[in-house]
Scaffold this active site. Structure first.
Site: not given
Ligand code: IPE
Ligand code: IPE
Ligand code: MG
Length: 227
Positions: A11, A59, A181
């Site tokens: 993340d 997502n 998550s």
């Molecule tokens: C968790 O990250 C999912 C993945 C890394 C694939 P998210 O960015 O979706 O999680 P939240 O929304 O911060 O909980």
């Molecule tokens: C994790 O990074 C990748 C996915 C969840 C696909 P994020 O896209 O959630 O990055 P942040 O948390 O918004 O920085």
């Molecule tokens: Mg994220």
């Protein structure tokens, strides 16, 4: 070392890009290198199983433009990486909801699994369109469809989509967030958890070593008493 299975919630890509004035997509692109580093380091340390959480069932609620960018990147990356993983003797497995992924990607996934299924060096599980609640729910549904109501923990373990995975020993979550998550809710029961302040594109070998040190210093009791 009793560390068989490491899982990572990767993340922080979006924030990494934002702090550099770049579009979120650039953060996802920058997230490929640390995944590669983790694979290499785990092979070197003889870790037998590595799971990477790539895209959650939640997502899908992101803007369509970001979703398309992520999946384009994924298709491109798998196109070049699968062969390298195979050459390294790594078995690749996908877990998650296949509906909605598109034929092109599904074919790449099937081919990657077929090509690498005999490999023994390490197993790499890629969680895509995956959610812990989805996993549990669809397992329960399979029992109901089979008209089988005598569910036990062992039977549940056999039926769940991750039935061939081992339990997660060490979970790492990057991005300075202290939550799961909706990752492997069933599989994380006794995992040691390391929350990293680093954004995923900045993750590196040294940080992976720190997480492993946390695992090694933990006294795992599994609810019992340590003598
Ligand atoms: C968790 O990250 C999912 C993945 C890394 C694939 P998210 O960015 O979706 O999680 P939240 O929304 O911060 O909980
Ligand atoms: C994790 O990074 C990748 C996915 C969840 C696909 P994020 O896209 O959630 O990055 P942040 O948390 O918004 O920085
Ligand atoms: Mg994220």
């Amino acid at each position: 070392m009793n560390l068989r299975h490491i899982a990572i919630i990767m993340d922080g890509n979006g924030r990494w890009a934002k702090t550099r004035g770049m579009p979120r997509f650039m953060g996802h692109r920058a997230g490929i290198a640390p995944a590669r580093i983790c694979v290499e380091h785990c092979v070197k340390l003889k870790v037998k199983e590595l799971s990477l959480f790539m895209f959650s069932t939640e997502n899908w609620s992101r803007p369509q433009e970001e979703i398309s960018a992520i999946f384009d990147l994924l298709i491109k990356t798998l196109g070049t990486e699968v062969k390298k993983l195979h050459d390294q003797g790594i078995m690749v497995k996908f877990v998650g909801q296949r509906e909605g992924l598109g034929d092109k990607l599904i074919n790449i996934m099937k081919e990657a699994e077929r090509l690498t299924e005999q490999n023994k060096i390490m197993r790499l599980n890629l969680a895509l369109s995956y959610g812990g609640r989805w996993d549990i729910l669809q397992t329960v549904k399979s029992f109901i469809a089979g008209d089988q109501f005598n569910i036990s923990e062992d039977k549940f373990n056999e039926a769940i989509s991750t039935h061939s995975f081992s339990d997660i020993d060490l979970l790492i979550r990057t991005g300075n967030e202290n939550r799961i998550s909706n990752f492997g809710l069933w599989q994380l029961a006794y995992a040691e958890i390391y929350f990293s302040k680093l954004l995923w594109p900045d993750f590196n070998e040294g940080e992976l070593d720190k997480a492993i040190q946390l695992f090694e210093s933990a006294q795992r009791r599994f609810g019992g008493v340590y003598e």
